[in-house]
Design a protein around this motif. Structure first.
Motif, mmCIF file in Angstrom:
data_model
loop_
_atom_site.group_PDB
_atom_site.id
_atom_site.type_symbol
_atom_site.label_atom_id
_atom_site.label_comp_id
_atom_site.label_asym_id
_atom_site.label_seq_id
_atom_site.Cartn_x
_atom_site.Cartn_y
_atom_site.Cartn_z
ATOM 1 N N THR A 187 0.840 -1.201 0.000
ATOM 2 C CA THR A 187 0.000 0.000 0.000
ATOM 3 C C THR A 187 0.871 1.245 0.000
ATOM 4 N N GLY A 188 0.305 2.350 -0.465
ATOM 5 C CA GLY A 188 0.974 3.634 -0.368
ATOM 6 C C GLY A 188 1.768 4.009 -1.606
ATOM 7 N N TYR A 189 2.363 5.205 -1.532
ATOM 8 C CA TYR A 189 3.207 5.752 -2.593
ATOM 9 C C TYR A 189 4.584 6.044 -2.005
ATOM 10 N N GLY A 190 5.657 5.920 -2.804
ATOM 11 C CA GLY A 190 6.996 6.208 -2.297
ATOM 12 C C GLY A 190 7.379 5.213 -1.221
ATOM 13 N N VAL A 191 7.375 5.683 0.044
ATOM 14 C CA VAL A 191 7.611 4.783 1.167
ATOM 15 C C VAL A 191 6.337 3.969 1.375
ATOM 16 N N LYS A 192 6.394 2.700 1.112
ATOM 17 C CA LYS A 192 5.199 1.867 1.108
ATOM 18 C C LYS A 192 5.132 0.962 2.324
ATOM 19 N N LYS A 193 3.943 0.478 2.608
ATOM 20 C CA LYS A 193 3.733 -0.465 3.692
ATOM 21 C C LYS A 193 3.359 -1.824 3.114
ATOM 22 N N LEU A 194 3.780 -2.875 3.822
ATOM 23 C CA LEU A 194 3.499 -4.233 3.386
ATOM 24 C C LEU A 194 2.631 -4.952 4.411
ATOM 25 N N PHE A 195 1.670 -5.709 3.899
ATOM 26 C CA PHE A 195 0.764 -6.485 4.747
ATOM 27 C C PHE A 195 0.706 -7.914 4.224
ATOM 28 N N VAL A 196 0.429 -8.841 5.112
ATOM 29 C CA VAL A 196 0.247 -10.245 4.747
ATOM 30 C C VAL A 196 -1.101 -10.722 5.259
#
Length: 257
Positions: A187-196
């Protein structure tokens, strides 16, 4: 001379893919070019050109007579001997399939959506499920459903709510996270977050990335490690394949692709 510099053809954005031909035990890079800029929904096959390069063997690119019925769009996903691209127009949605062994294009219908009058297919995505092609459907009630293509039939893999994800954020389903079939999401733009998303626990949880809090960008590439590096005979051409990839990357960078 690289094919994208030879004549009035232009490489469509991300209209390329890398697949493995089991019949010859080689990797093939496939690129689709267009003669001019046009809408992705137009069916102008005469203005398309398909080029193939066998990594580690071919000294140059070669043109094949087969072209897709529509311009390709998005990164090609390789699964079960074929490369897949998602195509969307005002009237229909289809998957363009390229058989790496036979070097032929076909069309495949995407999975049928449940009745959802308030959403469109604009958010739907092809998903690399490590050896299988998946399809992520985004519904207006914040549900994401992932299906997988098995024996020409779309089978439900999982579904979950996207509400734990950051609101008003770009969501990309990256693919299968592990052998259990858990799904990795960005998710997100540039600095992104990851989910599982865990199939066993049915939970959507954020995972930490080293350097994320320092503002570093995150790039995730999914591939089946057990098969990519254990294919018979590939190590013999490892040096030439690496050289081809470096040269290809330099050509793309020089064109700002």
């Amino acid at each position: 001379m690289p094919p994208w510099l030879d004549g009035p053809y232009y490489l469509n954005e991300e209209s390329r893919g890398l697949g493995f031909d089991v019949s010859t035990n080689t990797f093939k890079m496939v690129c689709v070019f267009s003669r001019r800029e046009f809408s992705k929904s137009e069916t102008i096959s005469k203005d398309l050109r398909t080029m193939v390069h066998v990594l580690g063997k071919d000294s140059s690119w070669r043109e094949i007579p087969q072209v897709p019925p529509y311009p390709t769009s998005g990164d090609g996903i390789f699964a079960q001997g074929c490369l897949y691209w998602f195509r969307q127009s005002n009237s229909r949605e289809e998957l363009i399939c390229f058989d790496v062994r036979n070097e032929e294009f076909t069309l495949i219908c995407p999975p049928k959506r449940r009745c959802d009058y308030f959403s469109s297919v604009s958010g739907d995505q092809l998903v690399d499920l490590l050896g299988e092609v998946g399809y992520a459907i985004f519904y207006s009630d914040d549900i994401i459903e992932v299906r997988v293509l098995k024996k020409k039939q779309w089978v439900k893999h999982c579904h979950f709510s996207k509400r734990p994800l950051p609101r008003f954020s770009l969501i990309k389903v990256l693919g299968r996270w592990n052998k259990d079939g858990d799904i990795l999401i960005e998710t997100g733009y540039g600095v992104k977050k990851l989910f599982v998303y865990s199939l066993k626990n049915q939970l959507l949880e954020e995972i930490n990335v080293v350097g994320q809090k320092c503002g570093f960008g995150t790039y995730i590439y999914m591939y089946p490690a057990s098969s990519m590096f254990s294919i018979r005979g590939v190590n013999k051409n490892a040096h030439s394949i690496k050289t081809d990839l470096k040269q290809l990357d330099k050509r793309f960078q020089s064109l700002n692709l």
